[in-house]
Write a protein that holds these residues in place. Sequence first.
Motif, PDB file in Angstrom:
ATOM      1  N   HIS A  77      71.732  57.128  42.398  1.00 44.14           N
ATOM      2  CA  HIS A  77      71.097  56.969  41.095  1.00 44.14           C
ATOM      3  C   HIS A  77      71.474  58.114  40.164  1.00 44.14           C
ATOM      4  O   HIS A  77      72.050  59.120  40.587  1.00 44.14           O
ATOM      5  CB  HIS A  77      69.573  56.868  41.220  1.00 44.14           C
ATOM      6  CG  HIS A  77      68.897  58.113  41.718  1.00 44.14           C
ATOM      7  ND1 HIS A  77      68.653  58.351  43.052  1.00 44.14           N
ATOM      8  CD2 HIS A  77      68.395  59.202  41.051  1.00 44.14           C
ATOM      9  CE1 HIS A  77      68.040  59.510  43.195  1.00 44.14           C
ATOM     10  NE2 HIS A  77      67.867  60.059  41.991  1.00 44.14           N
ATOM     11  N   ASN A  98      69.720  60.435  36.934  1.00 44.59           N
ATOM     12  CA  ASN A  98      68.536  60.791  36.156  1.00 44.59           C
ATOM     13  C   ASN A  98      69.010  61.443  34.863  1.00 44.59           C
ATOM     14  O   ASN A  98      69.573  62.534  34.869  1.00 44.59           O
ATOM     15  CB  ASN A  98      67.651  61.754  36.950  1.00 44.59           C
ATOM     16  CG  ASN A  98      66.317  62.018  36.271  1.00 44.59           C
ATOM     17  OD1 ASN A  98      66.221  62.073  35.056  1.00 44.59           O
ATOM     18  ND2 ASN A  98      65.280  62.223  37.053  1.00 44.59           N
ATOM     19  N   SER A 149      64.574  54.098  27.795  1.00 44.88           N
ATOM     20  CA  SER A 149      64.298  53.182  28.898  1.00 44.88           C
ATOM     21  C   SER A 149      64.127  51.753  28.392  1.00 44.88           C
ATOM     22  O   SER A 149      64.479  50.793  29.084  1.00 44.88           O
ATOM     23  CB  SER A 149      63.061  53.632  29.670  1.00 44.88           C
ATOM     24  OG  SER A 149      61.903  53.534  28.883  1.00 44.88           O
ATOM     25  N   GLN A 191      56.378  55.273  36.391  1.00 40.24           N
ATOM     26  CA  GLN A 191      56.475  56.082  35.185  1.00 40.24           C
ATOM     27  C   GLN A 191      55.414  57.170  35.197  1.00 40.24           C
ATOM     28  O   GLN A 191      54.450  57.117  35.969  1.00 40.24           O
ATOM     29  CB  GLN A 191      56.324  55.227  33.929  1.00 40.24           C
ATOM     30  CG  GLN A 191      54.951  54.582  33.764  1.00 40.24           C
ATOM     31  CD  GLN A 191      54.832  53.730  32.503  1.00 40.24           C
ATOM     32  OE1 GLN A 191      55.804  53.481  31.796  1.00 40.24           O
ATOM     33  NE2 GLN A 191      53.621  53.282  32.200  1.00 40.24           N
ATOM     34  N   ARG A 204      60.488  57.655  33.365  1.00 43.38           N
ATOM     35  CA  ARG A 204      60.423  56.249  33.786  1.00 43.38           C
ATOM     36  C   ARG A 204      61.610  55.940  34.691  1.00 43.38           C
ATOM     37  O   ARG A 204      62.748  56.341  34.413  1.00 43.38           O
ATOM     38  CB  ARG A 204      60.409  55.317  32.578  1.00 43.38           C
ATOM     39  CG  ARG A 204      60.158  53.855  32.927  1.00 43.38           C
ATOM     40  CD  ARG A 204      59.995  53.003  31.678  1.00 43.38           C
ATOM     41  NE  ARG A 204      58.653  53.149  31.104  1.00 43.38           N
ATOM     42  CZ  ARG A 204      58.351  52.799  29.852  1.00 43.38           C
ATOM     43  NH1 ARG A 204      59.289  52.323  29.053  1.00 43.38           N
ATOM     44  NH2 ARG A 204      57.120  52.934  29.409  1.00 43.38           N
ATOM     45  N   TRP A 205      61.323  55.199  35.783  1.00 39.65           N
ATOM     46  CA  TRP A 205      62.312  54.857  36.800  1.00 39.65           C
ATOM     47  C   TRP A 205      62.608  53.368  36.702  1.00 39.65           C
ATOM     48  O   TRP A 205      61.692  52.540  36.713  1.00 39.65           O
ATOM     49  CB  TRP A 205      61.766  55.204  38.184  1.00 39.65           C
ATOM     50  CG  TRP A 205      61.773  56.669  38.495  1.00 39.65           C
ATOM     51  CD1 TRP A 205      62.592  57.307  39.379  1.00 39.65           C
ATOM     52  CD2 TRP A 205      60.911  57.688  37.947  1.00 39.65           C
ATOM     53  NE1 TRP A 205      62.306  58.661  39.409  1.00 39.65           N
ATOM     54  CE2 TRP A 205      61.283  58.921  38.532  1.00 39.65           C
ATOM     55  CE3 TRP A 205      59.883  57.681  37.007  1.00 39.65           C
ATOM     56  CZ2 TRP A 205      60.657  60.124  38.213  1.00 39.65           C
ATOM     57  CZ3 TRP A 205      59.254  58.879  36.679  1.00 39.65           C
ATOM     58  CH2 TRP A 205      59.636  60.078  37.273  1.00 39.65           C
ATOM     59  N   THR A 259      65.223  49.877  37.829  1.00 41.13           N
ATOM     60  CA  THR A 259      66.152  49.331  38.816  1.00 41.13           C
ATOM     61  C   THR A 259      66.809  48.058  38.302  1.00 41.13           C
ATOM     62  O   THR A 259      66.201  47.282  37.558  1.00 41.13           O
ATOM     63  CB  THR A 259      65.435  49.049  40.154  1.00 41.13           C
ATOM     64  OG1 THR A 259      66.386  48.575  41.113  1.00 41.13           O
ATOM     65  CG2 THR A 259      64.336  48.005  39.992  1.00 41.13           C
ATOM     66  N   TYR A 309      64.946  52.284  42.450  1.00 38.42           N
ATOM     67  CA  TYR A 309      65.421  52.768  41.155  1.00 38.42           C
ATOM     68  C   TYR A 309      66.918  53.032  41.191  1.00 38.42           C
ATOM     69  O   TYR A 309      67.482  53.375  42.228  1.00 38.42           O
ATOM     70  CB  TYR A 309      64.670  54.025  40.702  1.00 38.42           C
ATOM     71  CG  TYR A 309      64.737  55.228  41.626  1.00 38.42           C
ATOM     72  CD1 TYR A 309      65.373  56.403  41.235  1.00 38.42           C
ATOM     73  CD2 TYR A 309      64.132  55.223  42.888  1.00 38.42           C
ATOM     74  CE1 TYR A 309      65.422  57.510  42.057  1.00 38.42           C
ATOM     75  CE2 TYR A 309      64.167  56.319  43.714  1.00 38.42           C
ATOM     76  CZ  TYR A 309      64.820  57.473  43.289  1.00 38.42           C
ATOM     77  OH  TYR A 309      64.863  58.572  44.122  1.00 38.42           O
ATOM     78  N   VAL A 313      67.155  56.665  35.753  1.00 39.29           N
ATOM     79  CA  VAL A 313      65.882  57.304  35.425  1.00 39.29           C
ATOM     80  C   VAL A 313      66.027  58.026  34.090  1.00 39.29           C
ATOM     81  O   VAL A 313      67.078  58.596  33.791  1.00 39.29           O
ATOM     82  CB  VAL A 313      65.475  58.326  36.510  1.00 39.29           C
ATOM     83  CG1 VAL A 313      64.090  58.896  36.234  1.00 39.29           C
ATOM     84  CG2 VAL A 313      65.569  57.724  37.905  1.00 39.29           C
ATOM     85  N   THR A 317      63.936  61.063  32.062  1.00 37.49           N
ATOM     86  CA  THR A 317      62.847  62.025  31.985  1.00 37.49           C
ATOM     87  C   THR A 317      62.980  62.814  30.694  1.00 37.49           C
ATOM     88  O   THR A 317      64.078  62.971  30.149  1.00 37.49           O
ATOM     89  CB  THR A 317      62.827  62.972  33.197  1.00 37.49           C
ATOM     90  OG1 THR A 317      64.125  63.515  33.418  1.00 37.49           O
ATOM     91  CG2 THR A 317      62.384  62.243  34.448  1.00 37.49           C
ATOM     92  N   GLN A 360      58.308  57.529  44.036  1.00 37.13           N
ATOM     93  CA  GLN A 360      59.365  56.820  44.767  1.00 37.13           C
ATOM     94  C   GLN A 360      59.497  57.235  46.234  1.00 37.13           C
ATOM     95  O   GLN A 360      60.269  56.643  46.978  1.00 37.13           O
ATOM     96  CB  GLN A 360      60.728  56.950  44.062  1.00 37.13           C
ATOM     97  CG  GLN A 360      60.749  56.452  42.640  1.00 37.13           C
ATOM     98  CD  GLN A 360      60.597  54.953  42.495  1.00 37.13           C
ATOM     99  OE1 GLN A 360      60.512  54.221  43.483  1.00 37.13           O
ATOM    100  NE2 GLN A 360      60.562  54.473  41.263  1.00 37.13           N
TER     101      GLN A 360
END
Length: 334
Positions: free
Chosen positions: A173, A175, A185, A199, A210-211, A213, A219, A222, A224, A271
Amino acid sequence: MTLPENLSSLRRMVADQPTRPPLGDIAHLGHAQLFTPCPQDTVAFFTDFLGLTVVERDGANTYLRTWDDYEHHSLVVTGHDRAGIGRTALRCASAEALERRKAAVEATGASGEWVRDEPGIGPLWVTTDPDGHEIALYHETSWYEAPSELAPALKNQPQAKPGHGVGVRRLDHINYLAADVEESSGFLIDVLGARPTEQIRLDSGRIAGRWQTFTQKSYDLVHTEDWTGSSGRLHHLAFATDTREDVLRAADLAIDTGVFIETGPHKHAIQQTFFLYVYEPSGNRIELCNPLTRLVLAPDWPLITWTEQERKKGQAWGLKTIESFHTHGTPPVD
């Protein structure tokens, strides 16, 4: 025929819901590009410490892969005057899905362009999210064929496991840092078809993380909040390991080889990912994670919201979040 009152209400409720693209147009996170002012040292970090394989070199770009990603490359390391995230490539499920997502992006007023500048990948349609992160959509790709010295014993595995380094399995993933988490997001959710799974909502009501997928993983991408208010920056890039023990071994390898450990090993509350955070030589934060057992199978998964007070408790087993986790990002901000 008259509908029962409760069924009529249900249909009105469904009709009032915002129209969102179908989950599945974006098949998965394909690969990422990482900028570095010291490309030779960065490539050595990914090959010697993480166990990635160099597939190809082209000018300022070095293309690397993890042993279980099926495509030509998982990561592009690009020499640059500063560290940070470059392109994020998302593979679409079909040519038609690619055209649907392209049209959806253009309907927002955003623009993009077709490029064909990566080996092993067909044409990519390149745009940016609202925060300025470069996003590329593609469908055509080539499956990796390992040379004889890297051929696996099992025919359902693209490459033999490396005998050195951590031996990370896949790119897991990304971020991003974002000046406005909800806006960025929202682009993934409403335009590209991601599902939000968790989130953070601050006491002020602002969404601080907020995450999202595209798959049954919990996810893929992401956002942040960037405390500096800057745009287009990276929080971290994450690679998945086979087991938690691999993360523990990575920590031992790090102290033996001089790799800087920022925090961990430990377990996230959000998560539930088992993690270790390190910096590669140019300062980009890299996570070694083991989220392989946690999937979101429910099609109606409820968005989990964490409060500001809940997040102040720290990680799952009580480790307090280190201050640099909130302040360090790439490229650095003066």
